[in-house]
Write an enzyme that holds these catalytic residues in place. Structure first.
Site, PDB file in Angstrom:
ATOM      1  CG  ASP A 171      -7.024   3.568   1.841  1.00  0.00           C
ATOM      2  OD1 ASP A 171      -8.238   3.430   2.030  1.00  0.00           O
ATOM      3  OD2 ASP A 171      -6.579   4.505   1.178  1.00  0.00           O
ATOM      4  CE  LYS A 174      -2.497   3.426   1.660  1.00  0.00           C
ATOM      5  NZ  LYS A 174      -1.992   4.636   2.333  1.00  0.00           N
TER       6      LYS A 174
END
Length: 268
Positions: free
Chosen positions: A232, A213
């Site tokens: 996310d 991420k």
DNA sequence: TGACAGGTACATG
DNA sequence: CATGTACCTGTC
């Protein structure tokens, strides 16, 4: 001071978009924002499409035009959104003034390591403390002092305990280790801009505290690989709105811009 | 009080 | 490879 007429540009949305953490309102009026990038201080104010930059024309052309990605036509990106997709249409309507910035690579690495399992106010506080403690002091055009983001050597020289005391929490060792890896040349930041998205992502994953991420955020917000699509918690809830699956193929190559619109909408 | 915030490293099957 | 868990800290 220079004045520009800009479309698809809203400084307030950019400041609140969660891609940068050092852009803030100068006063309570919230019409003027300040930021530093690549060591330079800028104030920027906007009324409708009229945007005023507190810099020379030369500095604007050399630095800020590129930083704010003003040469990209965002209306074309918005036009590519499926007219039937009411969610993305709404997201683009709300956050359509966002630009994908070209932030400094090193700073983006550290700020997004800090961002994990964290909220934006605290991320800002942590970043400000790092600058205050370890960043070089400079003067802006008003003669006021400001601090730039600390250089890698400065953070490589700090101990984990010091950063923990400053409220960085369990990210403290990540920051110290990553700074040291970069100073020792284990990951060469000079080379990264020439890498493809996939190559850059793989290289960034070597850094301690950088997972998929955060690596995608760095690719998107520093290296300008706008095809990167960081997932996310907010984007996960957004993806659930697409039982058939999000149409990544349709938006291949610029899905990251839509991700920002969606993130902005989800966090509103 | 506990969940949550722009997750990652590390251990295990 | 995929799943599970610990981890700082401030805020609601």
């Amino acid at each position: 001071m220079i004045k520009k007429q800009l479309k698809d540009f809203e400084i307030r949305q950019i400041a609140d978009s969660g891609q940068c953490f050092r852009m803030r309102p100068v006063s309570e009026k919230e019409q003027t924002y300040s930021l530093t990038a690549a060591g330079n201080y800028l104030e920027i104010s906007q009324k409708d499409s009229e945007v005023i930059f507190s810099c020379t024309d030369q500095e604007f052309e050399r630095l800020w035009k590129h930083y704010f990605d003003l040469e990209t036509d965002y209306s074309r990106i918005k036009q590519a959104i499926d007219p039937e997709d009411t969610y993305l249409q709404e997201a683009a309507r709300i956050g359509g003034g966002i630009r994908i910035l070209r932030q400094e690579l090193w700073e983006t690495i550290i700020t997004f390591i800090i961002s994990q399992q964290n909220n934006i106010p605290r991320i800002r506080k942590c970043v400000d403390r790092l600058c205050e403690e370890f960043g070089e002091e400079r003067q802006n055009f008003r003669g006021e002092t400001y601090r730039v983001f600390p250089v890698p050597e400065a953070l490589a020289a700090v101990t984990e305990e010091t950063l923990r005391k400053m409220g960085l929490g369990y990210r403290a060792p990540y920051i110290v280790k990553t700074a040291r890896m970069i100073c020792e040349g284990e990951v060469d930041l000079e080379r990264l801009p020439s890498f493809s998205y996939e190559e850059a992502r793989e290289e960034l994953l070597k850094l301690n505290g950088v997972g998929v991420k955060v690596a995608d955020c760095i690719c998107l917000f520093a290296l300008h690989h706008i095809g990167a699509f960081p997932v996310d918690t907010h984007i996960k809830t957004m993806l659930k709105r697409y039982p058939e699956g999000f149409p990544f193929e349709r938006y291949a190559g610029f899905a990251g811009v839509l991700q920002q619109y969606a993130f902005y909408k989800e966090t509103r």
